[in-house]
Design a protein around this motif. Structure first.
Motif, PDB file in Angstrom:
ATOM      1  N   LEU A  15      -0.622  17.149  -1.567  1.00 54.55           N
ATOM      2  CA  LEU A  15       0.191  16.100  -0.974  1.00 54.55           C
ATOM      3  C   LEU A  15       1.418  16.717  -0.320  1.00 54.55           C
ATOM      4  N   ASN A  16       1.892  16.098   0.741  1.00 50.82           N
ATOM      5  CA  ASN A  16       3.096  16.553   1.421  1.00 50.82           C
ATOM      6  C   ASN A  16       4.285  16.423   0.480  1.00 50.82           C
ATOM      7  N   GLU A  17       5.025  17.532   0.285  1.00 45.42           N
ATOM      8  CA  GLU A  17       6.101  17.513  -0.714  1.00 45.42           C
ATOM      9  C   GLU A  17       7.236  16.584  -0.318  1.00 45.42           C
ATOM     10  N   GLU A  18       7.593  16.530   0.964  1.00 46.42           N
ATOM     11  CA  GLU A  18       8.676  15.639   1.376  1.00 46.42           C
ATOM     12  C   GLU A  18       8.321  14.183   1.117  1.00 46.42           C
ATOM     13  N   VAL A  19       7.057  13.819   1.350  1.00 48.02           N
ATOM     14  CA  VAL A  19       6.617  12.448   1.062  1.00 48.02           C
ATOM     15  C   VAL A  19       6.671  12.191  -0.440  1.00 48.02           C
ATOM     16  N   ARG A  20       6.251  13.177  -1.222  1.00 50.00           N
ATOM     17  CA  ARG A  20       6.306  13.036  -2.680  1.00 50.00           C
ATOM     18  C   ARG A  20       7.730  12.796  -3.162  1.00 50.00           C
ATOM     19  N   LEU A  21       8.701  13.538  -2.596  1.00 51.23           N
ATOM     20  CA  LEU A  21      10.083  13.417  -3.040  1.00 51.23           C
ATOM     21  C   LEU A  21      10.727  12.126  -2.549  1.00 51.23           C
ATOM     22  N   LYS A  22      10.353  11.665  -1.373  1.00 50.63           N
ATOM     23  CA  LYS A  22      10.900  10.402  -0.851  1.00 50.63           C
ATOM     24  C   LYS A  22      10.405   9.228  -1.692  1.00 50.63           C
ATOM     25  N   TYR A  23       9.128   9.273  -2.061  1.00 48.45           N
ATOM     26  CA  TYR A  23       8.551   8.205  -2.887  1.00 48.45           C
ATOM     27  C   TYR A  23       8.329   8.742  -4.307  1.00 48.45           C
ATOM     28  N   ARG A  24       9.394   9.253  -4.882  1.00 50.87           N
ATOM     29  CA  ARG A  24       9.259   9.920  -6.187  1.00 50.87           C
ATOM     30  C   ARG A  24       8.758   8.949  -7.256  1.00 50.87           C
ATOM     31  N   TYR A  25       9.106   7.674  -7.163  1.00 52.46           N
ATOM     32  CA  TYR A  25       8.656   6.704  -8.162  1.00 52.46           C
ATOM     33  C   TYR A  25       7.137   6.535  -8.137  1.00 52.46           C
ATOM     34  N   ILE A  26       6.512   6.795  -6.985  1.00 53.64           N
ATOM     35  CA  ILE A  26       5.042   6.804  -6.923  1.00 53.64           C
ATOM     36  C   ILE A  26       4.525   8.140  -7.455  1.00 53.64           C
ATOM     37  N   ASP A  27       5.170   9.209  -7.034  1.00 55.33           N
ATOM     38  CA  ASP A  27       4.755  10.553  -7.448  1.00 55.33           C
ATOM     39  C   ASP A  27       4.791  10.700  -8.971  1.00 55.33           C
ATOM     40  N   LEU A  28       5.812  10.115  -9.604  1.00 58.99           N
ATOM     41  CA  LEU A  28       5.950  10.228 -11.060  1.00 58.99           C
ATOM     42  C   LEU A  28       4.882   9.447 -11.815  1.00 58.99           C
ATOM     43  N   ARG A  29       4.143   8.597 -11.141  1.00 52.37           N
ATOM     44  CA  ARG A  29       3.019   7.900 -11.788  1.00 52.37           C
ATOM     45  C   ARG A  29       1.779   8.784 -11.899  1.00 52.37           C
ATOM     46  N   ARG A  30       1.772   9.890 -11.150  1.00 52.78           N
ATOM     47  CA  ARG A  30       0.609  10.768 -11.179  1.00 52.78           C
ATOM     48  C   ARG A  30       0.453  11.405 -12.558  1.00 52.78           C
ATOM     49  N   GLU A  31      -0.798  11.613 -12.952  1.00 54.07           N
ATOM     50  CA  GLU A  31      -1.092  12.133 -14.294  1.00 54.07           C
ATOM     51  C   GLU A  31      -0.409  13.470 -14.547  1.00 54.07           C
ATOM     52  N   GLN A  32      -0.434  14.382 -13.562  1.00 54.54           N
ATOM     53  CA  GLN A  32       0.159  15.700 -13.764  1.00 54.54           C
ATOM     54  C   GLN A  32       1.663  15.609 -13.964  1.00 54.54           C
ATOM     55  N   MET A  33       2.328  14.762 -13.171  1.00 60.20           N
ATOM     56  CA  MET A  33       3.771  14.632 -13.305  1.00 60.20           C
ATOM     57  C   MET A  33       4.139  13.989 -14.642  1.00 60.20           C
ATOM     58  N   LEU A  79       0.857  -1.178   0.000  1.00 62.40           N
ATOM     59  CA  LEU A  79       0.000   0.000   0.000  1.00 62.40           C
ATOM     60  C   LEU A  79       0.894   1.229   0.000  1.00 62.40           C
ATOM     61  N   PRO A  80       0.882   2.047  -1.069  1.00 63.72           N
ATOM     62  CA  PRO A  80       1.784   3.208  -1.122  1.00 63.72           C
ATOM     63  C   PRO A  80       1.341   4.296  -0.150  1.00 63.72           C
ATOM     64  N   PRO A  81       2.255   5.219   0.215  1.00 56.79           N
ATOM     65  CA  PRO A  81       1.919   6.299   1.154  1.00 56.79           C
ATOM     66  C   PRO A  81       0.865   7.251   0.586  1.00 56.79           C
ATOM     67  N   PHE A  82       0.736   7.284  -0.722  1.00 51.35           N
ATOM     68  CA  PHE A  82      -0.353   8.007  -1.384  1.00 51.35           C
ATOM     69  C   PHE A  82      -0.582   7.325  -2.720  1.00 51.35           C
ATOM     70  N   LEU A  83      -1.758   7.521  -3.269  1.00 49.11           N
ATOM     71  CA  LEU A  83      -2.093   6.883  -4.537  1.00 49.11           C
ATOM     72  C   LEU A  83      -1.905   7.863  -5.693  1.00 49.11           C
ATOM     73  N   PRO A  84      -1.408   7.392  -6.822  1.00 53.84           N
ATOM     74  CA  PRO A  84      -1.263   8.279  -7.980  1.00 53.84           C
ATOM     75  C   PRO A  84      -2.570   8.920  -8.421  1.00 53.84           C
ATOM     76  N   SER A  85      -3.697   8.295  -8.082  1.00 54.76           N
ATOM     77  CA  SER A  85      -5.005   8.830  -8.480  1.00 54.76           C
ATOM     78  C   SER A  85      -5.492   9.947  -7.558  1.00 54.76           C
ATOM     79  N   GLU A  86      -4.793  10.171  -6.406  1.00 50.93           N
ATOM     80  CA  GLU A  86      -5.218  11.219  -5.479  1.00 50.93           C
ATOM     81  C   GLU A  86      -5.040  12.588  -6.123  1.00 50.93           C
ATOM     82  N   THR A  87      -6.033  13.449  -5.942  1.00 50.45           N
ATOM     83  CA  THR A  87      -5.993  14.776  -6.566  1.00 50.45           C
ATOM     84  C   THR A  87      -5.778  15.903  -5.567  1.00 50.45           C
TER      85      THR A  87
END
Length: 605
Positions: free
Chosen positions: A128-146, A117-125
């Motif tokens: 999001l906490n930026e430090e969490v996004r950068l730590k789990y960048r491979y999840i963050d990069l799955r987001r549509e905007q990224m 279970l990831p710390p956040f889902l790519p489908s979340e709109t």
């Protein structure tokens, strides 16, 4: 869970490609589970890849075992699915996505990998906490905007490469490990194992190498290149960044402008925007006088000179010094200020005065001026071309103080700071910063030219290069190099977009005699110049042609096109404001054996 092998299965379509005309086709899709909806006998899976999502359908009545397998899927599981495309019923069409008219009835499913279970889902709109996004960048990069941002960056870079190549430019790589020549920002140093005590430096810019390429006869060079600066970070700064670097021989500044406008036009077209060229031009002195800054945001009204609005009687009655530069800031459609906002305006003026020691003026209360001198206020409105609900802030000097040329110039700069801060503060009341879809309104371009060649360093008590010491002075100003360095103009130019400097360049010095004069004006001895730039000075002795160029920030261009507020939104693996890579946890200490091999001892501060 039992995982399956991919085997020789090949994808036939991306998840965002299927349309109504694909109905009846047998397809193979692969991607991540974006969402699962279980309606009992029917399970719906939204399958995602970088192109979009497609709805998969699992029918218990058609294949109970396959239905059960689909029921075990969770968000971010990786699957391959085989099935037949069919049209959705009219009432179930999803018009919010490109594939919304179809779905795929699945006949075979391969589970290729599970996911925690990831710390956040790519489908979340939501935010999001930026430090969490950068730590789990491979999840963050799955987001549509990224994924949109990174693909946009690719399209922009590709368009620039294609344009410059079509214009006869060669892309040539320059070294990453080079000599330290500290100018401005600090270098990142790389210790040499085979030469103990000596260091390479990562390049802040390929400046000297691209000039040597011109000496080498390559005529037109470009590179989309990584550069490195060990400096404090901001939203628009990163320790490693990418720039579009180019150089050409025998150019006038106009020729550089044409090339840059050409590749920017191609880059913005790749992002869906048609630019009009040529861009307007303005000298550095005009920019300071009209906008109080050397990178003006033309989406906002320029400052207006208001001395003509005041009679001598006005000046005496209001205790204003008429010999001081007098300008007015105008911010459209702000409306009436509350008492609290008026107080904040006074505080802003005080804060700017603290930041700028040479500013000795005041931000005058225009409402009070209208009460005391309505005719003067009316003239100021006329000079500013102001509407009734525009905010007007006169910036004037108080009588009885002594003013130097520095103070007079600081008056413009302080007003320019106030202009930008007020525009940002009241951005919700005016539409200057709002995207309209019209490139002429959304993107305000400008060339700023004729920068000062030198700026005086009060701490060092000497002149320093405003750009870099290889920038050519204006031919007409050569005789002032020794007598009046502050009046010498450089053949330097910046390209500015919406108040952001995208690139900086110049015509370079190609003659030994002029280069020696510049070093002398900078207080540099011949021995010091040889020590720091010997290899380059020697190269200048071998038939150097006139040449010039520019470097533009690719990251900044992508940031503006994506409508982002930070470079971190368009760089795949950025650093934090403290230059930390949260994902790989860098920088980190290294072991004693590595340090010993390099002849380095770390001293704790």
């Amino acid at each position: 869970m039992q995982l399956d092998f991919l085997g020789d299965l090949r994808r036939t379509h991306m998840c965002g490609e299927l349309r109504a005309q694909n109905a009846g086709e047998q397809v193979v899709l692969m991607g991540w589970v974006n969402r699962r909806r279980d309606l009992g006998s029917l399970i719906f899976i939204d399958l995602r890849d970088r192109t979009g999502t497609t709805q998969l359908v699992f029918d218990h009545s058609a294949n109970p075992a396959l239905h059960d397998k689909a029921g075990s899927l969770r968000s971010e599981f990786v699957v391959a699915a085989i099935g037949k495309v069919r049209r959705r019923d009219e009432e179930t069409i999803n018009r919010n996505i490109a594939t919304g008219e179809v779905e795929v009835a699945i006949s075979e499913l391969r589970l290729l990998n599970e996911s925690r279970l990831p710390p956040f889902l790519p489908s979340e709109t939501g935010p999001l906490n930026e430090e969490v996004r950068l730590k789990y960048r491979y999840i963050d990069l799955r987001r549509e905007q990224m994924q949109f941002n990174i693909e946009l960056r690719h399209k922009v870079a590709l368009a620039i490469r294609q344009y410059l190549s079509s214009q006869g430019f060669l892309e040539i790589e320059t070294p990453f490990m080079t000599r330290s020549t500290p100018e401005g920002a600090r270098d990142y140093l790389v210790p040499s194992r085979v030469h103990p005590g000596s260091f390479y430096a990562l390049p802040q810019s390929p400046q000297l190498f691209k000039q040597i390429l011109m000496i080498s006869g390559f005529d037109k060079y470009f590179q989309i290149v990584r550069c490195f600066r060990d400096e404090d970070l901001r939203a628009d700064r990163q320790p490693e960044f990418t720039q579009i670097d180019l150089e050409m021989t025998f150019p006038q500044p106009d020729r550089v402008y044409e090339v840059v406008e050409g590749f920017l036009k191609a880059a913005f077209k790749a992002a869906g925007h048609e630019l009009k060229t040529p861009f307007p031009r303005m000298t550095y002195d005009e920019a300071i006088r009209q906008y109080g800054i050397d990178k003006p945001d033309l989406r906002l009204p320029k400052m207006a000179g208001i001395r003509a609005a005041f009679t001598e009687e006005d000046l005496t009655a209001l205790n204003i010094d008429g010999s001081m530069n007098m300008v007015a800031i105008r911010i459209p459609k702000v409306g009436k200020l509350s008492d609290r906002e008026k107080k904040e305006l006074r505080t802003l003026a005080e804060d700017i005065a603290k930041r700028n020691k040479d500013f000795v003026g005041v931000f005058y209360d225009f409402v009070q001026l209208e009460k005391k001198r309505p005719e003067t206020a009316a003239k100021i409105r006329e000079l500013c071309s102001a509407e009734a609900d525009d905010l007007i802030v006169p910036v004037v000097g108080i009588a009885g103080k002594s003013f130097s040329e520095k103070n007079k110039r600081a008056q413009y700069i302080a007003a320019g700071e106030g202009r930008l801060e007020l525009a940002r503060k009241y951005a919700d009341r005016h539409d200057a910063f709002k995207r309209t879809g019209d490139p002429d309104k959304d993107f305000k371009w400008l060339w700023v030219t004729d920068f000062p060649m030198f700026e005086y360093d009060d701490k060092e008590n000497r002149w320093s290069a405003a750009h870099h010491p290889f920038t050519s002075p204006h031919e007409r100003d050569m005789d002032k190099l020794e007598s009046d360095p502050g009046a010498v103009r450089a053949l330097a130019y910046d390209v500015v977009l919406n108040g952001t400097e995208l690139g900086s360049g110049s015509i370079r010095i190609h003659r030994q005699d002029i280069q020696k004069k510049i070093f002398h004006a900078l207080g540099m001895t011949e021995e010091e110049a040889r020590s720091r730039f010997g290899f380059f000075l020697e190269a200048l002795e071998y038939g150097t042609p006139p040449h010039g160029g520019i470097a533009l920030g690719l990251d900044r261009i992508a940031m503006i096109l994506a409508g982002a507020d930070s470079l971190r939104e368009v760089i795949p693996f950025p650093k934090t404001a403290k230059a930390i890579d949260m994902m790989v946890d860098a920088p980190t200490p290294v072991n004693e054996a590595q340090l010993k091999e390099l002849g380095i001892q770390v001293r704790k501060q």
